[in-house]
Design a protein around this motif. Structure first.
Motif, PDB file in Angstrom:
ATOM      1  N   THR A   1     -56.782  -9.030  58.799  1.00  0.00           N
ATOM      2  CA  THR A   1     -57.386 -10.356  58.885  1.00  0.00           C
ATOM      3  C   THR A   1     -58.779 -10.237  59.478  1.00  0.00           C
ATOM      4  OG1 THR A   1     -57.010 -12.640  59.628  1.00  0.00           O
ATOM      5  CG2 THR A   1     -56.466 -10.877  61.194  1.00  0.00           C
ATOM      6  N   GLY A   2     -59.535 -11.318  59.471  1.00  0.00           N
ATOM      7  CA  GLY A   2     -60.886 -11.286  60.005  1.00  0.00           C
ATOM      8  C   GLY A   2     -60.904 -11.057  61.508  1.00  0.00           C
ATOM      9  N   ILE A   3     -61.985 -10.446  61.980  1.00  0.00           N
ATOM     10  CA  ILE A   3     -62.166 -10.212  63.418  1.00  0.00           C
ATOM     11  C   ILE A   3     -63.307 -11.110  63.870  1.00  0.00           C
ATOM     12  CG2 ILE A   3     -62.594  -8.508  65.232  1.00  0.00           C
ATOM     13  CD1 ILE A   3     -61.649  -6.351  63.268  1.00  0.00           C
ATOM     14  N   ASP A   4     -62.945 -12.319  64.318  1.00  0.00           N
ATOM     15  CA  ASP A   4     -63.967 -13.304  64.663  1.00  0.00           C
ATOM     16  C   ASP A   4     -63.713 -14.002  66.001  1.00  0.00           C
ATOM     17  OD1 ASP A   4     -61.788 -14.873  64.040  1.00  0.00           O
ATOM     18  OD2 ASP A   4     -62.696 -15.840  62.296  1.00  0.00           O
ATOM     19  N   GLY A   5     -62.635 -13.604  66.702  1.00  0.00           N
ATOM     20  CA  GLY A   5     -62.350 -14.207  67.992  1.00  0.00           C
ATOM     21  C   GLY A   5     -61.750 -15.596  67.917  1.00  0.00           C
ATOM     22  N   ASP A   6     -61.335 -16.011  66.729  1.00  0.00           N
ATOM     23  CA  ASP A   6     -60.742 -17.339  66.550  1.00  0.00           C
ATOM     24  C   ASP A   6     -59.277 -17.176  66.146  1.00  0.00           C
ATOM     25  OD1 ASP A   6     -60.258 -20.039  66.115  1.00  0.00           O
ATOM     26  OD2 ASP A   6     -61.060 -19.985  64.065  1.00  0.00           O
TER      27      ASP A   6
ATOM     28  N   VAL B   1     -65.527  -2.396  61.683  1.00  0.00           N
ATOM     29  CA  VAL B   1     -66.808  -3.094  61.509  1.00  0.00           C
ATOM     30  C   VAL B   1     -66.599  -4.521  62.005  1.00  0.00           C
ATOM     31  CG1 VAL B   1     -68.551  -3.909  59.890  1.00  0.00           C
ATOM     32  CG2 VAL B   1     -67.483  -1.673  59.543  1.00  0.00           C
ATOM     33  N   ILE B   2     -67.292  -4.866  63.084  1.00  0.00           N
ATOM     34  CA  ILE B   2     -67.162  -6.187  63.689  1.00  0.00           C
ATOM     35  C   ILE B   2     -68.556  -6.806  63.784  1.00  0.00           C
ATOM     36  CG2 ILE B   2     -66.380  -7.483  65.708  1.00  0.00           C
ATOM     37  CD1 ILE B   2     -64.507  -5.152  66.362  1.00  0.00           C
ATOM     38  N   ASN B   3     -68.690  -8.030  63.334  1.00  0.00           N
ATOM     39  CA  ASN B   3     -70.001  -8.710  63.312  1.00  0.00           C
ATOM     40  C   ASN B   3     -71.056  -7.866  62.608  1.00  0.00           C
ATOM     41  OD1 ASN B   3     -68.989 -10.929  64.821  1.00  0.00           O
ATOM     42  ND2 ASN B   3     -69.303  -9.786  66.735  1.00  0.00           N
ATOM     43  N   SER B   4     -70.637  -7.260  61.498  1.00  0.00           N
ATOM     44  CA  SER B   4     -71.518  -6.440  60.644  1.00  0.00           C
ATOM     45  C   SER B   4     -72.006  -5.177  61.337  1.00  0.00           C
ATOM     46  CB  SER B   4     -72.728  -7.256  60.157  1.00  0.00           C
ATOM     47  OG  SER B   4     -72.304  -8.386  59.413  1.00  0.00           O
ATOM     48  N   GLN B   5     -71.354  -4.799  62.445  1.00  0.00           N
ATOM     49  CA  GLN B   5     -71.732  -3.597  63.185  1.00  0.00           C
ATOM     50  C   GLN B   5     -70.665  -2.518  62.985  1.00  0.00           C
ATOM     51  OE1 GLN B   5     -74.459  -3.087  65.811  1.00  0.00           O
ATOM     52  NE2 GLN B   5     -75.309  -4.614  64.432  1.00  0.00           N
ATOM     53  N   SER B   6     -71.071  -1.353  62.506  1.00  0.00           N
ATOM     54  CA  SER B   6     -70.159  -0.212  62.445  1.00  0.00           C
ATOM     55  C   SER B   6     -70.025   0.394  63.840  1.00  0.00           C
ATOM     56  CB  SER B   6     -70.676   0.839  61.455  1.00  0.00           C
ATOM     57  OG  SER B   6     -71.932   1.339  61.879  1.00  0.00           O
ATOM     58  N   ASN B   7     -69.230   1.430  63.959  1.00  0.00           N
ATOM     59  CA  ASN B   7     -69.011   2.100  65.259  1.00  0.00           C
ATOM     60  C   ASN B   7     -68.534   1.106  66.321  1.00  0.00           C
ATOM     61  OD1 ASN B   7     -69.930   4.518  64.125  1.00  0.00           O
ATOM     62  ND2 ASN B   7     -72.035   4.156  64.766  1.00  0.00           N
ATOM     63  N   THR B   8     -67.560   0.290  65.953  1.00  0.00           N
ATOM     64  CA  THR B   8     -67.022  -0.688  66.897  1.00  0.00           C
ATOM     65  C   THR B   8     -65.499  -0.595  66.932  1.00  0.00           C
ATOM     66  OG1 THR B   8     -66.896  -2.459  65.239  1.00  0.00           O
ATOM     67  CG2 THR B   8     -68.940  -2.285  66.496  1.00  0.00           C
ATOM     68  N   GLY B   9     -64.910  -1.312  67.880  1.00  0.00           N
ATOM     69  CA  GLY B   9     -63.469  -1.380  67.983  1.00  0.00           C
ATOM     70  C   GLY B   9     -62.930  -0.666  69.207  1.00  0.00           C
ATOM     71  N   PRO B  10     -61.632  -0.808  69.461  1.00  0.00           N
ATOM     72  CA  PRO B  10     -61.044  -0.276  70.702  1.00  0.00           C
ATOM     73  C   PRO B  10     -61.106   1.232  70.843  1.00  0.00           C
ATOM     74  CG  PRO B  10     -59.342  -1.124  69.213  1.00  0.00           C
ATOM     75  CD  PRO B  10     -60.647  -1.576  68.666  1.00  0.00           C
TER      76      PRO B  10
ATOM     77  N   VAL C   1     -63.474   3.253  69.622  1.00  0.00           N
ATOM     78  CA  VAL C   1     -64.864   3.601  69.943  1.00  0.00           C
ATOM     79  C   VAL C   1     -65.175   3.257  71.393  1.00  0.00           C
ATOM     80  CG1 VAL C   1     -67.295   3.165  69.410  1.00  0.00           C
ATOM     81  CG2 VAL C   1     -65.615   3.315  67.554  1.00  0.00           C
ATOM     82  N   ARG C   2     -64.807   2.069  71.831  1.00  0.00           N
ATOM     83  CA  ARG C   2     -65.081   1.679  73.214  1.00  0.00           C
ATOM     84  C   ARG C   2     -64.382   2.622  74.201  1.00  0.00           C
ATOM     85  NH1 ARG C   2     -64.199  -3.537  70.869  1.00  0.00           N
ATOM     86  NH2 ARG C   2     -62.086  -3.627  71.744  1.00  0.00           N
ATOM     87  N   SER C   3     -63.186   3.055  73.867  1.00  0.00           N
ATOM     88  CA  SER C   3     -62.453   3.963  74.756  1.00  0.00           C
ATOM     89  C   SER C   3     -63.158   5.315  74.876  1.00  0.00           C
ATOM     90  CB  SER C   3     -61.027   4.162  74.242  1.00  0.00           C
ATOM     91  OG  SER C   3     -60.302   2.957  74.289  1.00  0.00           O
ATOM     92  N   TYR C   4     -63.687   5.813  73.776  1.00  0.00           N
ATOM     93  CA  TYR C   4     -64.402   7.094  73.811  1.00  0.00           C
ATOM     94  C   TYR C   4     -65.796   6.956  74.411  1.00  0.00           C
ATOM     95  CZ  TYR C   4     -60.794   8.868  70.611  1.00  0.00           C
ATOM     96  OH  TYR C   4     -59.607   9.250  70.030  1.00  0.00           O
ATOM     97  N   MET C   5     -66.386   5.765  74.272  1.00  0.00           N
ATOM     98  CA  MET C   5     -67.784   5.565  74.644  1.00  0.00           C
ATOM     99  C   MET C   5     -67.946   4.725  75.912  1.00  0.00           C
ATOM    100  SD  MET C   5     -69.439   7.287  72.331  1.00  0.00           S
ATOM    101  CE  MET C   5     -71.104   6.636  72.212  1.00  0.00           C
ATOM    102  N   ASP C   6     -66.887   4.645  76.723  1.00  0.00           N
ATOM    103  CA  ASP C   6     -66.964   3.961  78.014  1.00  0.00           C
ATOM    104  C   ASP C   6     -67.427   2.514  77.881  1.00  0.00           C
ATOM    105  OD1 ASP C   6     -66.339   6.456  79.570  1.00  0.00           O
ATOM    106  OD2 ASP C   6     -68.222   7.079  78.650  1.00  0.00           O
ATOM    107  N   GLY C   7     -66.957   1.856  76.835  1.00  0.00           N
ATOM    108  CA  GLY C   7     -67.258   0.446  76.635  1.00  0.00           C
ATOM    109  C   GLY C   7     -68.376   0.162  75.660  1.00  0.00           C
ATOM    110  N   HIS C   8     -69.166   1.159  75.316  1.00  0.00           N
ATOM    111  CA  HIS C   8     -70.272   0.957  74.377  1.00  0.00           C
ATOM    112  C   HIS C   8     -69.753   0.932  72.942  1.00  0.00           C
ATOM    113  CE1 HIS C   8     -73.127   1.527  77.610  1.00  0.00           C
ATOM    114  NE2 HIS C   8     -72.566   2.688  77.910  1.00  0.00           N
ATOM    115  N   GLU C   9     -70.411   0.166  72.101  1.00  0.00           N
ATOM    116  CA  GLU C   9     -70.071   0.133  70.681  1.00  0.00           C
ATOM    117  C   GLU C   9     -71.233  -0.468  69.914  1.00  0.00           C
ATOM    118  OE1 GLU C   9     -66.821  -2.499  69.665  1.00  0.00           O
ATOM    119  OE2 GLU C   9     -67.455  -4.008  71.126  1.00  0.00           O
ATOM    120  N   GLY C  10     -71.183  -0.321  68.594  1.00  0.00           N
ATOM    121  CA  GLY C  10     -72.221  -0.873  67.737  1.00  0.00           C
ATOM    122  C   GLY C  10     -72.835   0.205  66.865  1.00  0.00           C
ATOM    123  N   THR C  11     -73.592  -0.212  65.877  1.00  0.00           N
ATOM    124  CA  THR C  11     -74.117   0.690  64.850  1.00  0.00           C
ATOM    125  C   THR C  11     -74.846   1.897  65.428  1.00  0.00           C
ATOM    126  OG1 THR C  11     -74.284  -1.133  63.262  1.00  0.00           O
ATOM    127  CG2 THR C  11     -75.636   0.813  62.853  1.00  0.00           C
TER     128      THR C  11
END
Length: 273
Positions: free
Chosen positions: A49-54, A123-132, A134-144
């Motif tokens: 499903t969509g990832i939009d926070g709704d 891919v969240i909000n048109s940004q690759s390199n995102t999601g749980p 990625v954040r776990s490996y990158m200490d909270g950072h994410e995005g293209t």
């Protein structure tokens, strides 16, 4: 462990449901992310499903389908108990026991454990390199712009080293940059250049870090050496794909011909001793 951000990914602040009084966008995005990750491994589950926070009717239906697929009460509501099941792959990757007679074996055990839990970016909000993951490996950072191959490597080495009560930052700084690790290797004289590695493969050992050169002092992709055989290395690497991209979307077990590529090798021996 030094890299503990994954712990935040295992929790939601409150129960989330359609028209819930305690709904919040970040928790809902986490839920939607894991529903999509579940769908990747279970494509007939109906949880994508969509990832939009709704938390609308689509998300509610995806939750109901997830609950049905896991033999849970079909409420359409996600409390911490349901979320625990959603995030179980991440928890298993970071907390399941790993085994080995030495640090190198522990590193390979940890990498294999992550691999079997299917780390994958979204891919969240048109940004690759995102999601749980990625954040776990990158200490909270994410995005293209946040390439996560080094984040994956350091998470694995950190996890293995912590079993032995060691701090991986005595070997190299906490970083997301291949260049930083390559430069550290040169300064400490523990980086084997590709020309030397080609003529003396015995210098390459399982658990070492490979760094692919762009230019002499510029590296653009990394991973962990699993095996060395003939002209090839078997690897564990993140942010890659079947083509061996440095900006792919998964953790993979790959094969690379190190005699046909400019691959340098960073030795972890000083951490082993």
């Amino acid at each position: 462990m030094q890299k503990t951000f994954y712990q935040k990914e295992l929790l939601i602040k409150a129960t989330q449901q359609r028209k819930g009084a305690n709904n919040n966008k970040k928790d809902i995005e986490k839920i939607q992310s894991w529903l999509n990750l579940f769908a990747m491994q279970n494509p007939s589950s109906g949880t994508a499903t969509g990832i939009d926070g709704d938390f609308g009717p689509a998300t509610e239906k995806a939750v109901l389908n997830f609950q049905k697929a896991n033999n849970l009460a079909q409420t359409g509501i996600v409390d911490q108990k349901v979320f625990d099941i959603l995030v179980s792959p991440l928890k298993k990757a970071f907390t399941s026991p790993i085994s080995g007679n030495n640090l190198r074996e522990l590193i390979l055990s940890a990498a294999q454990n992550h691999l079997k839990n299917h780390p994958f970016e979204l891919v969240i909000n048109s940004q690759s390199n995102t999601g749980p993951w990625v954040r776990s490996y990158m200490d909270g950072h994410e995005g293209t712009d946040w390439f996560w191959c080094m984040g994956f490597v350091q998470a694995i080495i950190d996890q293995a080293a912590s079993v032995q009560g060691k701090n991986f930052k005595t070997l190299m700084p906490l970083t997301y940059s291949c260049d930083t690790v390559g430069t550290t290797g040169l300064q400490k004289k523990i980086l084997t250049r590709f020309q030397t590695a080609r003529t003396n493969p015995a210098l390459i050992k399982p658990g070492d870090i490979f760094l692919i050169q762009k230019t002499t002092n510029d590296w653009f992709h990394t991973g962990i050496v699993a095996k060395v055989q003939g002209d090839i290395i078997e690897t564990f690497e993140g942010n890659t794909n079947s083509d061996g991209s440095h900006n792919g979307n998964a953790v993979m077990n790959r094969i690379r011909n190190f005699k046909q590529s400019k691959i340098d090798f960073f030795s972890i021996e000083s951490l082993v001793v």
